[in-house]
Design an enzyme around this catalytic site. Structure first.
Site, short mmCIF file in Angstrom:
data_model
loop_
_atom_site.label_atom_id
_atom_site.label_comp_id
_atom_site.label_asym_id
_atom_site.label_seq_id
_atom_site.Cartn_x
_atom_site.Cartn_y
_atom_site.Cartn_z
N CYS A 7 0.88 -1.03 -0.13
CA CYS A 7 0.04 -0.05 0.04
C CYS A 7 0.73 1.22 0.13
O CYS A 7 1.88 1.07 -0.35
CB CYS A 7 -0.96 -0.03 1.20
SG CYS A 7 -0.24 0.28 2.89
N ASN A 10 2.44 1.50 4.36
CA ASN A 10 2.72 0.23 4.81
C ASN A 10 2.41 0.31 6.55
O ASN A 10 3.08 -0.28 7.16
CB ASN A 10 4.04 -0.21 4.45
CG ASN A 10 4.32 -1.61 5.19
OD1 ASN A 10 5.56 -1.90 5.54
ND2 ASN A 10 3.35 -2.57 4.91
N CYS A 12 -1.30 0.55 7.33
CA CYS A 12 -2.81 0.41 7.28
C CYS A 12 -3.33 -0.99 6.58
O CYS A 12 -3.36 -2.01 7.29
CB CYS A 12 -3.57 1.55 6.87
SG CYS A 12 -3.55 3.01 7.86
N ARG A 13 -3.47 -0.75 5.32
CA ARG A 13 -3.90 -1.78 4.38
C ARG A 13 -2.86 -2.94 4.37
O ARG A 13 -3.42 -4.18 4.56
CB ARG A 13 -4.21 -1.10 3.00
CG ARG A 13 -5.33 -0.11 3.01
CD ARG A 13 -5.65 0.44 2.00
NE ARG A 13 -4.44 1.24 1.60
CZ ARG A 13 -4.39 2.08 0.47
NH1 ARG A 13 -5.37 2.01 -0.68
NH2 ARG A 13 -3.31 2.67 0.35
N SER A 14 -1.65 -2.66 3.99
CA SER A 14 -0.97 -3.76 3.81
C SER A 14 -0.37 -4.55 5.00
O SER A 14 -0.36 -5.77 4.90
CB SER A 14 0.53 -3.51 2.79
OG SER A 14 0.94 -2.56 3.52
N ASP A 120 -8.07 3.49 1.39
CA ASP A 120 -7.31 3.89 2.56
C ASP A 120 -8.10 4.29 3.57
O ASP A 120 -8.63 5.37 3.52
CB ASP A 120 -6.37 4.87 1.92
CG ASP A 120 -5.16 5.03 2.98
OD1 ASP A 120 -5.11 4.54 4.04
OD2 ASP A 120 -4.26 5.64 2.46
#
Length: 151
Positions: A7, A10, A12-14, A120
């Site tokens: 993401c 690095n 939140c999402r990933s 995001d």
């Protein structure tokens, strides 16, 4: 099999995708995450991401943000990007067609290309993190089905 989740920062999402995927694959798999920017390098995931994962029995608190590297394109079999901007950035870093074929949009596996981005949640609240978690879980399950991995 080595899978990299990517993401922007690095945090939140990933990291959530890494944590979810690690609970679903055999121990022989290596799952990691990275960002396209290095502004959060060395930091733990966002506290809201950590809490959301913990609410589902997953501990991502020890992960540390890192930027994607040239070596990642050599070392990983699959590289999944959370949105089209991240995808474009990651693809621009590939040096050949073999590396390019490793890179794809994370939710593309669900077949709904118009809604193939993981939003995001950074600027949102806990509900946004929970929604992202649910999307990531669906995506991880679909990736495993595509790879023919039973969890």
């Amino acid at each position: 099999m080595k899978i990299l989740m990517v993401c922007l920062g690095n945090i939140c999402r990933s990291p959530l995708a890494e944590g979810i995927m690690k609970t679903k694959v055999p121990e022989s798999f290596f799952i990691d995450s990275a960002g396209t920017i290095s502004i959060h390098e060395g930091e733990h995931p966002d506290k809201r991401a950590i809490k959301t994962a913990a609410n589902h029995g997953i501990d991502i608190s020890k992960q540390r943000s890192r930027p994607i590297t040239k070596a990642d394109f050599e070392n990983f079999d699959k590289i999944y990007c959370m949105d089209v901007d991240v995808l474009a950035d990651v693809v621009s870093k590939t040096k050949n067609e073999e590396q390019r074929h490793k890179v794809s949009l994370f939710l593309e596996v669900l077949g709904d290309h118009e809604n193939a981005e993981v939003p995001d949640p950074y600027w949102g609240g806990m509900d946004d993190f929970e929604n992202v978690f649910q999307l990531l879980e669906k995506g991880c399950d679909a990736i495993l089905a595509q790879l023919k991995i039973k969890n």
